[in-house]
Design an enzyme around this catalytic site. Structure first.
Site, PDB file in Angstrom:
ATOM      1  CB  SER A   2     154.003  39.895  36.015  1.00 35.37           C
ATOM      2  OG  SER A   2     152.626  39.737  35.869  1.00 35.37           O
ATOM      3  CE1 TYR A  40     143.758  39.837  30.844  1.00 35.73           C
ATOM      4  CE2 TYR A  40     145.306  41.434  29.947  1.00 35.73           C
ATOM      5  CZ  TYR A  40     144.997  40.440  30.863  1.00 35.73           C
ATOM      6  OH  TYR A  40     145.916  40.078  31.794  1.00 35.73           O
ATOM      7  CD  GLU A  41     141.721  41.357  34.863  1.00 33.47           C
ATOM      8  OE1 GLU A  41     140.947  41.137  35.800  1.00 33.47           O
ATOM      9  OE2 GLU A  41     142.855  41.860  35.033  1.00 33.47           O
ATOM     10  CG  HIS A  67     145.461  43.341  32.826  1.00 30.09           C
ATOM     11  ND1 HIS A  67     145.523  42.606  33.986  1.00 30.09           N
ATOM     12  CD2 HIS A  67     146.734  43.679  32.513  1.00 30.09           C
ATOM     13  CE1 HIS A  67     146.792  42.502  34.367  1.00 30.09           C
ATOM     14  NE2 HIS A  67     147.551  43.151  33.493  1.00 30.09           N
ATOM     15  CG  MET A 126     148.363  42.545  26.871  1.00 28.77           C
ATOM     16  SD  MET A 126     147.734  40.888  27.193  1.00 28.77           S
ATOM     17  CE  MET A 126     148.682  39.921  26.017  1.00 28.77           C
ATOM     18  CB  SER A 127     148.828  46.822  31.908  1.00 24.96           C
ATOM     19  OG  SER A 127     150.230  46.873  32.056  1.00 24.96           O
ATOM     20  CB  ALA A 166     155.176  41.402  32.727  1.00 25.75           C
ATOM     21  CG  ASN A 198     157.499  37.659  26.668  1.00 25.29           C
ATOM     22  OD1 ASN A 198     156.980  38.261  27.621  1.00 25.29           O
ATOM     23  ND2 ASN A 198     157.120  37.831  25.427  1.00 25.29           N
ATOM     24  CG  HIS A 208     148.044  40.928  38.152  1.00 23.32           C
ATOM     25  ND1 HIS A 208     148.443  42.245  38.057  1.00 23.32           N
ATOM     26  CD2 HIS A 208     148.618  40.285  37.120  1.00 23.32           C
ATOM     27  CE1 HIS A 208     149.219  42.383  36.992  1.00 23.32           C
ATOM     28  NE2 HIS A 208     149.345  41.202  36.407  1.00 23.32           N
ATOM     29  CG  HIS A 239     150.239  34.211  32.421  1.00 22.54           C
ATOM     30  ND1 HIS A 239     150.414  35.590  32.390  1.00 22.54           N
ATOM     31  CD2 HIS A 239     149.834  33.925  33.687  1.00 22.54           C
ATOM     32  CE1 HIS A 239     150.124  36.096  33.576  1.00 22.54           C
ATOM     33  NE2 HIS A 239     149.782  35.114  34.378  1.00 22.54           N
TER      34      HIS A 239
HETATM   35  N1  HPA Z   1     152.961  40.744  24.586  1.00 26.76           N
HETATM   36  C1  HPA Z   1     151.991  41.420  25.237  1.00 26.76           C
HETATM   37  N2  HPA Z   1     151.951  41.540  26.556  1.00 26.76           N
HETATM   38  C2  HPA Z   1     152.919  40.942  27.268  1.00 26.76           C
HETATM   39  C3  HPA Z   1     153.954  40.227  26.650  1.00 26.76           C
HETATM   40  C4  HPA Z   1     153.980  40.120  25.239  1.00 26.76           C
HETATM   41  O1  HPA Z   1     154.865  39.498  24.628  1.00 26.76           O
HETATM   42  N3  HPA Z   1     154.759  39.769  27.656  1.00 26.76           N
HETATM   43  C5  HPA Z   1     154.217  40.206  28.828  1.00 26.76           C
HETATM   44  N4  HPA Z   1     153.108  40.925  28.588  1.00 26.76           N
END
Ligand code: HPA
Length: 281
Positions: free
Chosen positions: A34, A88-89, A86, A213-214, A116, A237, A64, A249
């Site tokens: 992202s 977690y998927e 990912h 997370m990646s 991201a 963020n 994605h 998200h």
């Molecule tokens: N935490 C974990 N993964 C993320 C975040 C976050 O704040 N922002 C984008 N991916």
């Protein structure tokens, strides 16, 4: 239905598919997370859906796409992966690393991973771009366990995971694009929940500037195969507890989109390092 993509047969078939797309592997593959979708606009080439690649799991997360593109960024031959799977998927490292294994077995030698991430450094800003200097694997799993321990080569040295020369090129590319590039440590969590403020305070003390997370599974596997690796994080963020608003998200996608054009320009310039040398002269 859960996608099963772990076997050697699928891997072999996926590599054969890649060879049919281009017998010669491009020198550089780029995984677009992202905030980096703009790269696709500068790209000229042929896209295939991941469904067409044998054994290749399809990303399920909005933002994605799940396509692979063989072509060029400017003068540089590249293989673009738009979107990733990912951990977690499906809670499956095998699926999260399948694409990286295919790239490596195909013969790609350089891998740029983008993502991201949440910004842990309170002095930085939402929307900043960060080159990953190093990582902390807090996912609770190591992707190499999925590959089966075979030899002492599996004790992969990660003391220089993110290639110093590629990082230098990324800094030079950002400078050319007129963009300030941060550099820091990326801490990977499994997700899919975001973190608590207490976790973020702990991660800050551990020395992380970004959380996501990646990327880490792919980087570890790529190093197992000896690829040169670089990674860029779009800090979409402020991490939990650093902003007054909740993390969503949507925010990640919106900030990513807002910065996608400038981030992509850095990547386009970076890729030119992989353009073939001009003939003659
Ligand atoms: N935490 C974990 N993964 C993320 C975040 C976050 O704040 N922002 C984008 N991916």
């Amino acid at each position: 239905m859960a996608h099963k993509a772990t076997g050697h047969k699928e891997l072999r078939q996926a590599v054969a598919f890649c060879r049919r797309m281009s017998a010669e592997p491009p020198p550089l593959a780029i995984v677009l997370g992202s905030g980096f979708g703009g790269v696709m606009e500068a790209f000229e080439g042929k896209w295939v859906e991941t469904d067409q690649i044998p054994g290749c799991p399809r990303p399920k997360v909005p933002g994605h796409a799940g396509r692979w593109g063989w072509g060029r960024l400017g003068k540089a031959p590249v293989l673009l992966l738009s979107g990733r799977v990912h951990y977690y998927e499906q809670g499956s490292m095998a699926e999260a690393i399948f694409a990286t294994r295919v790239l490596a077995e195909y013969g790609v030698q350089n891998l740029l991973l983008t993502n991201a991430a949440g910004c842990i450094n309170a002095r930085w800003r939402c929307g900043d771009l960060m080159v990953v200097r190093d990582h902390i694997n807090f996912m609770g799993a190591n992707p190499l366990c999925e590959m089966g321990w075979k030899s002492f080569a599996d004790f992969v040295d990660l003391s220089a995971t993110y290639d110093a020369e590629l990082r230098k090129w990324l800094h030079a590319s950002a400078l050319k694009a007129g963009l300030k590039l941060r550099e820091g440590v990326y801490l990977a969590v499994s997700g899919p929940s975001y973190e608590t403020p207490a976790e973020i305070r702990a991660f800050e003390r551990l020395g992380a500037q970004a959380v996501g997370m990646s990327t880490v599974p792919e980087a570890i596997v790529a190093r197992r195969y000896g690829l040169r690796v670089a990674a860029l994080s779009c800090l979409t963020n402020m991490a939990a507890g650093l902003a007054k608003t909740a993390i969503s998200h949507e925010e990640v996608i919106t900030t990513g989109k807002r910065n996608s054009q400038q981030n992509s320009e850095v990547i386009r310039i970076f890729a030119q390092k992989f353009a073939p040398a001009p003939k003659g002269g």
